[in-house]
Every structure is written in C-alpha cells, then in structure tokens.
Design a protein around this motif. Sequence first.
Motif, PDB file in Angstrom:
ATOM      1  N   VAL A 171       0.837  -1.196   0.000  1.00  0.00           N
ATOM      2  CA  VAL A 171       0.000   0.000   0.000  1.00  0.00           C
ATOM      3  C   VAL A 171       0.876   1.251   0.000  1.00  0.00           C
ATOM      4  CG1 VAL A 171      -1.717   1.315   1.284  1.00  0.00           C
ATOM      5  CG2 VAL A 171      -1.943  -1.166   1.092  1.00  0.00           C
ATOM      6  N   GLU A 172       1.868   1.289   0.885  1.00  0.00           N
ATOM      7  CA  GLU A 172       2.769   2.442   0.942  1.00  0.00           C
ATOM      8  C   GLU A 172       3.582   2.571  -0.341  1.00  0.00           C
ATOM      9  OE1 GLU A 172       3.069   5.040   3.038  1.00  0.00           O
ATOM     10  OE2 GLU A 172       1.238   4.212   3.920  1.00  0.00           O
ATOM     11  N   HIS A 173       3.970   1.438  -0.915  1.00  0.00           N
ATOM     12  CA  HIS A 173       4.714   1.459  -2.171  1.00  0.00           C
ATOM     13  C   HIS A 173       3.861   2.079  -3.280  1.00  0.00           C
ATOM     14  CE1 HIS A 173       7.614   0.349  -5.182  1.00  0.00           C
ATOM     15  NE2 HIS A 173       6.702  -0.333  -5.853  1.00  0.00           N
ATOM     16  N   LEU A 174       2.594   1.691  -3.355  1.00  0.00           N
ATOM     17  CA  LEU A 174       1.682   2.236  -4.356  1.00  0.00           C
ATOM     18  C   LEU A 174       1.445   3.731  -4.125  1.00  0.00           C
ATOM     19  CD1 LEU A 174      -0.139   1.815  -6.784  1.00  0.00           C
ATOM     20  CD2 LEU A 174      -1.925   1.007  -5.226  1.00  0.00           C
ATOM     21  N   ARG A 194      -0.996  13.101  -0.051  1.00  0.00           N
ATOM     22  CA  ARG A 194      -2.381  12.994   0.435  1.00  0.00           C
ATOM     23  C   ARG A 194      -3.334  12.569  -0.675  1.00  0.00           C
ATOM     24  NH1 ARG A 194      -4.003  18.308   3.355  1.00  0.00           N
ATOM     25  NH2 ARG A 194      -5.972  17.181   3.397  1.00  0.00           N
ATOM     26  N   SER A 195      -3.194  13.161  -1.861  1.00  0.00           N
ATOM     27  CA  SER A 195      -4.062  12.790  -2.983  1.00  0.00           C
ATOM     28  C   SER A 195      -3.819  11.347  -3.402  1.00  0.00           C
ATOM     29  CB  SER A 195      -3.815  13.709  -4.179  1.00  0.00           C
ATOM     30  OG  SER A 195      -4.157  15.026  -3.860  1.00  0.00           O
ATOM     31  N   ALA A 196      -2.556  10.941  -3.400  1.00  0.00           N
ATOM     32  CA  ALA A 196      -2.224   9.558  -3.750  1.00  0.00           C
ATOM     33  C   ALA A 196      -2.835   8.589  -2.735  1.00  0.00           C
ATOM     34  CB  ALA A 196      -0.708   9.380  -3.814  1.00  0.00           C
ATOM     35  N   ARG A 197      -2.780   8.952  -1.468  1.00  0.00           N
ATOM     36  CA  ARG A 197      -3.349   8.093  -0.419  1.00  0.00           C
ATOM     37  C   ARG A 197      -4.864   7.945  -0.621  1.00  0.00           C
ATOM     38  NH1 ARG A 197      -1.005   6.418   3.861  1.00  0.00           N
ATOM     39  NH2 ARG A 197       0.621   7.982   3.828  1.00  0.00           N
ATOM     40  N   ARG A 198      -5.558   9.049  -0.936  1.00  0.00           N
ATOM     41  CA  ARG A 198      -7.008   8.978  -1.184  1.00  0.00           C
ATOM     42  C   ARG A 198      -7.316   8.106  -2.401  1.00  0.00           C
ATOM     43  NH1 ARG A 198      -6.815  14.509   0.205  1.00  0.00           N
ATOM     44  NH2 ARG A 198      -6.875  15.102  -1.988  1.00  0.00           N
TER      45      ARG A 198
END
Length: 194
Positions: A7-10, A23-27
């Motif tokens: 998940v963190e890699h993505l 933040r946008s990538a996490r959403r």
Amino acid sequence: MAPDDPVEHLIGLLAKLPGLGRRSARRAVLRMLMDPHSRMLPLAEALRAAAEAVKPCSICGNLDAADPCRVCSDPHRDQGLICVVEGVADLWALERAQAHHGAYHVLGGVLSPLGGVAPEDLSIPALLSRASTAREIILALPATVEGASTAHYLMDRLRPVGVAVTRLAQGVPMGGALDVLDDGTLAAAFRARR
C-alpha cells in the motif's frame, strides 16, 4: 509501516505523478482498494497495455499506439503546416483546443545551457528535413527565456530552407485584467497587437 508494504509502495509511486501529492495519492489508493476488482485491476491492465503499445511517432514524436500516429495519418490534416512544440503535453493541449489542423513536430525540450540541453539533444535535424516540404512552420514554444532562445535558434536554422516561420502571439489572456499582468506580458501584448 514495513518498507515492503504494498500500500505504501503504491502511494509512493502515485505521489510521484504530476498534480498528485502524498495525500491525494493516499485517497486514490484507498478508493481503489475499496473495490479492487472494478477499479484497481482494470487500471493495472490499462497501464500494462499502454506501456507495451504506446511509442513515439517516427514522424512527429507524438505518443500513440500507431506509427505513424493518428495525427500524422489523418488525411484531412494540412501537412504543409507544421506546428513545433516543446513536448507531447503541448501537442495534446493544442489538439484538445482544436486550435491546429496541420501537422506537428515535438522537439523534446527547449534549449537550456544551464539545464544542459543543447541543440543536439532536441529533434532539430528531423524538423529541418521536414521543413523542406512545408509552407509554414509555427513555433508554439513556451513564453520563457529558454523558449524564446529556442525559437530564435530555430528561425536561424530554418532561414536557409526558405519556409515561412511564425510564432504564436503572446500577451493579454482572455479575461485578463491589465493591472495584474506582469511587465513582460504587457510588453509582449503591445508588440503583438493587430
């Protein structure tokens, strides 16, 4: 989180894309993970297919799955009118605006002595060979010092070919108020008046 956390890699990979911060990538990752079969797996397949199929056009430098690209293959385009752009993003922007109905040439950058970009780093020889069959070359380069120096360099190189060379007008944008524009934009608008 563990360094091999998928998940963190993505999130880290998506955060490297223009316009996406962490933040946008996490959403985006959260939204995809909530329904991976309809959101994530089709995206992964589309990314793989594009990575395998899309290549630079051998004529203009556009990115497409076909070679020559769809723009160069279009029989309704005026091949005698070549619009020179810095990169593919500029070509796509002009296409989106339906502003140009001729051919294109992607330089692959602009001259930048401080950035280490010299004439041999750009697709100038290909442009010069195409110029002999053109009636007009439109320089649609950025309104920056590097863009202006690249335009001047190209005008000097194209002069012996005898083709008409024009540049895009620069100046006051639609809806722009004069009191908020910078001095350079105002001066360019006065020079390009018609």
